[in-house]
Design a protein around this motif. Structure first.
Motif, PDB file in Angstrom:
ATOM      1  N   ARG A   1       0.836  -1.211   0.000  1.00 15.76           N
ATOM      2  CA  ARG A   1       0.000   0.000   0.000  1.00 15.76           C
ATOM      3  C   ARG A   1       0.861   1.248   0.000  1.00 15.76           C
ATOM      4  O   ARG A   1       1.777   1.386   0.800  1.00 15.76           O
ATOM      5  N   GLY A   2       0.531   2.137  -0.930  1.00 13.21           N
ATOM      6  CA  GLY A   2       1.253   3.389  -1.033  1.00 13.21           C
ATOM      7  C   GLY A   2       0.600   4.272  -2.076  1.00 13.21           C
ATOM      8  O   GLY A   2      -0.490   3.970  -2.583  1.00 13.21           O
ATOM      9  N   GLN A   3       1.275   5.337  -2.445  1.00 11.84           N
ATOM     10  CA  GLN A   3       0.674   6.323  -3.344  1.00 11.84           C
ATOM     11  C   GLN A   3       0.450   5.797  -4.759  1.00 11.84           C
ATOM     12  O   GLN A   3      -0.371   6.347  -5.492  1.00 11.84           O
ATOM     13  N   TYR A   4       1.153   4.735  -5.159  1.00 15.93           N
ATOM     14  CA  TYR A   4       1.003   4.214  -6.519  1.00 15.93           C
ATOM     15  C   TYR A   4       0.196   2.917  -6.590  1.00 15.93           C
ATOM     16  O   TYR A   4       0.064   2.332  -7.659  1.00 15.93           O
ATOM     17  N   THR A   5      -0.312   2.457  -5.466  1.00 12.56           N
ATOM     18  CA  THR A   5      -0.999   1.163  -5.425  1.00 12.56           C
ATOM     19  C   THR A   5      -2.215   1.126  -6.342  1.00 12.56           C
ATOM     20  O   THR A   5      -2.373   0.175  -7.118  1.00 12.56           O
ATOM     21  N   GLU A   6      -3.045   2.136  -6.293  1.00  9.48           N
ATOM     22  CA  GLU A   6      -4.249   2.128  -7.127  1.00  9.48           C
ATOM     23  C   GLU A   6      -3.896   2.100  -8.613  1.00  9.48           C
ATOM     24  O   GLU A   6      -4.549   1.398  -9.396  1.00  9.48           O
ATOM     25  N   THR A   7      -2.859   2.827  -8.986  1.00 10.64           N
ATOM     26  CA  THR A   7      -2.445   2.849 -10.388  1.00 10.64           C
ATOM     27  C   THR A   7      -1.917   1.481 -10.808  1.00 10.64           C
ATOM     28  O   THR A   7      -2.286   0.972 -11.873  1.00 10.64           O
ATOM     29  N   ALA A   8      -1.065   0.890  -9.981  1.00 17.34           N
ATOM     30  CA  ALA A   8      -0.523  -0.436 -10.303  1.00 17.34           C
ATOM     31  C   ALA A   8      -1.635  -1.475 -10.378  1.00 17.34           C
ATOM     32  O   ALA A   8      -1.617  -2.348 -11.259  1.00 17.34           O
ATOM     33  N   GLN A   9      -2.599  -1.393  -9.495  1.00 17.45           N
ATOM     34  CA  GLN A   9      -3.708  -2.340  -9.529  1.00 17.45           C
ATOM     35  C   GLN A   9      -4.581  -2.123 -10.769  1.00 17.45           C
ATOM     36  O   GLN A   9      -5.111  -3.078 -11.324  1.00 17.45           O
ATOM     37  N   ALA A  10      -4.684  -0.886 -11.221  1.00 16.65           N
ATOM     38  CA  ALA A  10      -5.421  -0.613 -12.460  1.00 16.65           C
ATOM     39  C   ALA A  10      -4.687  -1.201 -13.660  1.00 16.65           C
ATOM     40  O   ALA A  10      -5.311  -1.732 -14.588  1.00 16.65           O
ATOM     41  N   VAL A  11      -3.357  -1.156 -13.631  1.00 17.37           N
ATOM     42  CA  VAL A  11      -2.557  -1.796 -14.687  1.00 17.37           C
ATOM     43  C   VAL A  11      -2.842  -3.293 -14.686  1.00 17.37           C
ATOM     44  O   VAL A  11      -3.080  -3.894 -15.735  1.00 17.37           O
TER      45      VAL A  11
ATOM     46  N   THR B   1       5.224   4.291 -18.780  1.00 10.77           N
ATOM     47  CA  THR B   1       4.814   4.488 -17.385  1.00 10.77           C
ATOM     48  C   THR B   1       3.501   3.747 -17.176  1.00 10.77           C
ATOM     49  O   THR B   1       2.804   3.392 -18.124  1.00 10.77           O
ATOM     50  N   MET B   2       3.156   3.591 -15.920  1.00 13.42           N
ATOM     51  CA  MET B   2       1.858   2.962 -15.619  1.00 13.42           C
ATOM     52  C   MET B   2       0.729   3.801 -16.201  1.00 13.42           C
ATOM     53  O   MET B   2      -0.216   3.252 -16.798  1.00 13.42           O
ATOM     54  N   GLU B   3       0.832   5.119 -16.082  1.00 10.01           N
ATOM     55  CA  GLU B   3      -0.204   6.003 -16.580  1.00 10.01           C
ATOM     56  C   GLU B   3      -0.325   5.931 -18.110  1.00 10.01           C
ATOM     57  O   GLU B   3      -1.438   5.899 -18.644  1.00 10.01           O
ATOM     58  N   ALA B   4       0.825   5.905 -18.777  1.00 13.99           N
ATOM     59  CA  ALA B   4       0.802   5.816 -20.255  1.00 13.99           C
ATOM     60  C   ALA B   4       0.194   4.485 -20.696  1.00 13.99           C
ATOM     61  O   ALA B   4      -0.559   4.430 -21.663  1.00 13.99           O
ATOM     62  N   PHE B   5       0.503   3.413 -19.978  1.00 11.88           N
ATOM     63  CA  PHE B   5      -0.093   2.117 -20.305  1.00 11.88           C
ATOM     64  C   PHE B   5      -1.611   2.164 -20.141  1.00 11.88           C
ATOM     65  O   PHE B   5      -2.353   1.664 -20.990  1.00 11.88           O
ATOM     66  N   LEU B   6      -2.064   2.778 -19.066  1.00 18.93           N
ATOM     67  CA  LEU B   6      -3.502   2.847 -18.817  1.00 18.93           C
ATOM     68  C   LEU B   6      -4.205   3.699 -19.879  1.00 18.93           C
ATOM     69  O   LEU B   6      -5.356   3.434 -20.216  1.00 18.93           O
ATOM     70  N   ASP B   7      -3.499   4.680 -20.404  1.00 16.31           N
ATOM     71  CA  ASP B   7      -4.078   5.547 -21.432  1.00 16.31           C
ATOM     72  C   ASP B   7      -4.024   4.935 -22.817  1.00 16.31           C
ATOM     73  O   ASP B   7      -4.665   5.439 -23.734  1.00 16.31           O
ATOM     74  N   SER B   8      -3.248   3.876 -22.997  1.00 14.96           N
ATOM     75  CA  SER B   8      -3.067   3.282 -24.342  1.00 14.96           C
ATOM     76  C   SER B   8      -4.238   2.409 -24.744  1.00 14.96           C
ATOM     77  O   SER B   8      -5.054   2.009 -23.966  1.00 14.96           O
TER      78      SER B   8
END
Length: 134
Positions: free
Chosen positions: A15-25, A127-134
């Motif tokens: 758990r941390g600031q990037y957990t939600e993003t990583a779980q979305a990936v 990045t995780m964000e770029a992957f989610l946006d792709s």
């Protein structure tokens, strides 16, 4: 199918600031692949949490078990020549080169938060964000 580096694996289960993003990936593409090196790197990261008393041994074991289950049968030993090809064309460590080499061998993206990897291999690493946006 994607290759993920140890940071993304850690973010997914610690758990941390990037957990939600990583779980979305992981939700977008649960077929994560990694070099077998991820195990040692994750153990090393979790050891720091354990020594700082930020996680208990039980929690560390749960995280290791969950990550092990998620990557079961999707761990790879990378041929030396592929790692050295990446090293020869960048300033990356051999550790980071393993993840890039695996992504190249599988012809997939590497999802990472590592700025050096992202800069050296912008055509392969996201990045995780770029992957989610792709």
């Amino acid at each position: 199918m994607i290759v993920v580096d140890t940071n993304v694996i850690q973010y997914c289960w610690v758990r941390g600031q990037y957990t939600e993003t990583a779980q979305a990936v992981r939700e977008k593409d649960p077929e994560w692949h990694a070099p077998i090196l991820w195990r040692s790197e994750l153990r090393n990261v979790l050891t720091a949490y354990l020594r700082r008393r930020m996680l208990t041994r039980t929690h560390v074991m749960e995280i290791l078990g969950a990550a092990d289950h998620a990557l079961a049968e999707r761990e790879h030993i990378i041929p030396d020549h592929l790692v050295l090809d990446v090293v020869a064309s960048s300033a990356l460590t051999a550790y980071d080169a393993e993840f890039v080499a695996l992504a190249g061998a599988l012809s997939v993206h590497l999802v990472t938060a590592d700025k050096a990897v992202l800069k050296a291999f912008p055509e392969r690493a996201l990045t995780m964000e770029a992957f989610l946006d792709s």
